[in-house]
Design an enzyme around this catalytic site. Structure first.
Site, PDB file in Angstrom:
ATOM      1  N   HIS A   1      -4.878  -3.327  -3.302  1.00 42.97           N
ATOM      2  CA  HIS A   1      -4.496  -2.126  -4.198  1.00 42.97           C
ATOM      3  C   HIS A   1      -4.186  -2.860  -5.626  1.00 42.97           C
ATOM      4  CE1 HIS A   1      -4.165   0.930  -1.211  1.00 42.97           C
ATOM      5  NE2 HIS A   1      -3.672  -0.134  -0.431  1.00 42.97           N
TER       6      HIS A   1
ATOM      7  N   LYS B   1     -11.447   0.447  -2.662  1.00 45.37           N
ATOM      8  CA  LYS B   1     -10.690   1.330  -3.498  1.00 45.37           C
ATOM      9  C   LYS B   1     -10.888   1.214  -4.892  1.00 45.37           C
ATOM     10  CE  LYS B   1      -7.503   0.995   0.298  1.00 45.37           C
ATOM     11  NZ  LYS B   1      -7.108  -0.079   1.383  1.00 45.37           N
TER      12      LYS B   1
ATOM     13  N   SER C   1       0.781  -1.228  -0.080  1.00 38.90           N
ATOM     14  CA  SER C   1      -0.016  -0.021  -0.221  1.00 38.90           C
ATOM     15  C   SER C   1       0.662   1.307  -0.206  1.00 38.90           C
ATOM     16  CB  SER C   1      -1.005   0.095   1.219  1.00 38.90           C
ATOM     17  OG  SER C   1      -0.201  -0.216   2.580  1.00 38.90           O
TER      18      SER C   1
END
Ligand SMILES: *Cc1c(COP(=O)(O)O)cnc(C)c1O
Length: 391
Positions: free
Chosen positions: A209, A240, A181
């Protein structure tokens, strides 16, 4: 009489002295390529809304329709009456995306890690964790009460040595971010899979991610390395690239049935709200229909990294949408972030404890919806800030 909460102002003053005091920002606009903050318009290089889906009209409409049809909240845990056919549909879409038999929703990625790790291992077992893993993995390890063995970042030989040393543990769980991250690099998954198979250790990966940004069709790092079916526990988040909120685990039908019964963060937590669930389904639709968004996010990250390197910054080659710009001390990172903000670019300073002392950085993130111009303007602002600082 002394104040029993007297330690709080003391701690706050200490944080401020060390340039570590953190405050929340209140944007006056949504997560778009530019945002308003305190009345100013800024280019946003700070959002994990990597594909721009949090504000995509199709995703927003799906959330609004779901609110009208299903309500704002889910009312109770899935095991009581909080689950709907919408929740089932999203789980089935996620298991399709991840090429697994089944999937399980949690209210957040954080809770998915906490609930899953503490269900899979317990006191007497052992966890093996990359030193740069996300805080939710560290906290999941603590909650499980298993012994924790931290291996050097992305160092499979070190992992293998630690696994050999702890063959006596009943269950051994290896956990890693796939895209880290704060560094934006990829874990060496093929060699980690091999070591785990050889050692009969459970492998769990965190695709927070990577999903939406890495791999064919944005299916993540497991797919990027052609390891579908070889990682038993795949975690991800909806918050995300998928532009919504919530977390999930994808894996075998047995794993999911086990977690439904044993993951306390699932059992005792209210089901995710229908609008968030519908938004995630719509986001997966867009991801499948417009795979070019994934390419675009990665290309913009590479454009930003190349420009920053030309300007003299220390920037690794990005594999996803994260571009870390190393600054050293917390003070340096903070000063650079403030200068950029004055120049119209919002990039937060990431300081300890989010990263190791001495490795404070600016963590720039791009969105597929940024224009080339916005990226180039940001590069220019960084270059000016560097000249201004005399660095
Ligand atoms: C953001 C993040 C999480 C937590 O996900 P949320 O849905 O925000 O709770 C977990 N792991 C990693 C690596 C993350 O970056």
């Amino acid at each position: 009489m002394s104040d029993p909460l007297g330690f709080i102002p003391e701690e706050l003053r200490a944080l401020e002295r060390e340039a570590l005091l953190r405050e929340v920002r209140a944007l006056g606009s949504p997560q778009e390529p530019t945002v308003t903050l305190d009345g100013e318009r800024l280019i946003l290089l700070a959002s994990n809304n990597y594909l721009g889906l949090a504000t995509d009209p199709r995703v927003v409409a799906a959330a609004a329709e779901a609110a009208h049809r299903w309500g704002a909240g889910s009312g109770s845990a899935r095991l009581i009456s909080g689950g709907t056919t919408l929740h089932d549909e999203l789980e089935s879409r996620l298991s399709d995306l991840k090429r697994t038999e089944a999937a399980l929703l949690f209210s957040s990625g954080y809770l998915a890690n906490l609930g899953t790790m503490s269900a899979l291992v317990r006191r007497g077992d052992a966890i093996f964790s990359d030193e740069l893993n996300h805080a939710s993995i560290i906290d999941g390890a603590r909650l499980s009460q298993a012994s924790v063995h931290v291996y050097r970042h992305a160092d499979t030989s070190h992992l293998a040595a630690l696994l050999r040393e702890h063959r006596g543990s009943a269950r051994r769980l290896v956990v890693t971010d796939t895209v880290f991250s704060m560094d934006g690099d990829l874990a060496p998954l093929p060699s980690i899979v091999e070591v785990c198979e050889r050692e009969s250790a459970i492998l769990m990966v965190d695709e927070a991610h990577a999903t939406g940004v890495v791999g064919p069709g944005g299916r993540g790092a497991v797919a990027h390395f052609k390891l579908d079916g070889e990682v038993p526990v795949v975690m991800g988040t909806l918050s995300k690239a998928l532009g919504s909120a919530g977390g999930y685990i994808a894996g075998s039908g047995d794993l999911i049935a086990f977690l439904r019964n044993r993951a306390r963060a699932f059992v005792f937590d209210t089901a995710p709200p229908p609008p968030a669930v519908a938004a995630a389904i719509a986001a997966i639709d867009v991801l499948e229909q417009e795979p070019e968004r994934t390419e675009r996010a990665r290309a913009l990250a590479q454009r930003l990294a190349a420009g920053l390197r030309d300007a003299g910054f220390d920037v690794p080659e990005p594999v996803a949408a994260i571009v870390p710009v190393l600054a050293g001390s917390a003070e340096n990172a903070l000063a650079l972030s403030r200068t950029l903000r004055d120049a119209g670019v919002l990039v937060p300073a990431i300081r300890p404890p989010s990263v190791a002392p001495g490795t404070a950085r600016l963590r720039a993130t791009v969105m597929a919806t940024h224009t080339d111009d916005q990226i180039d303007t940001s590069i220019h602002a960084f270059a000016e800030a560097r000249v201004g600082s005399g660095a």
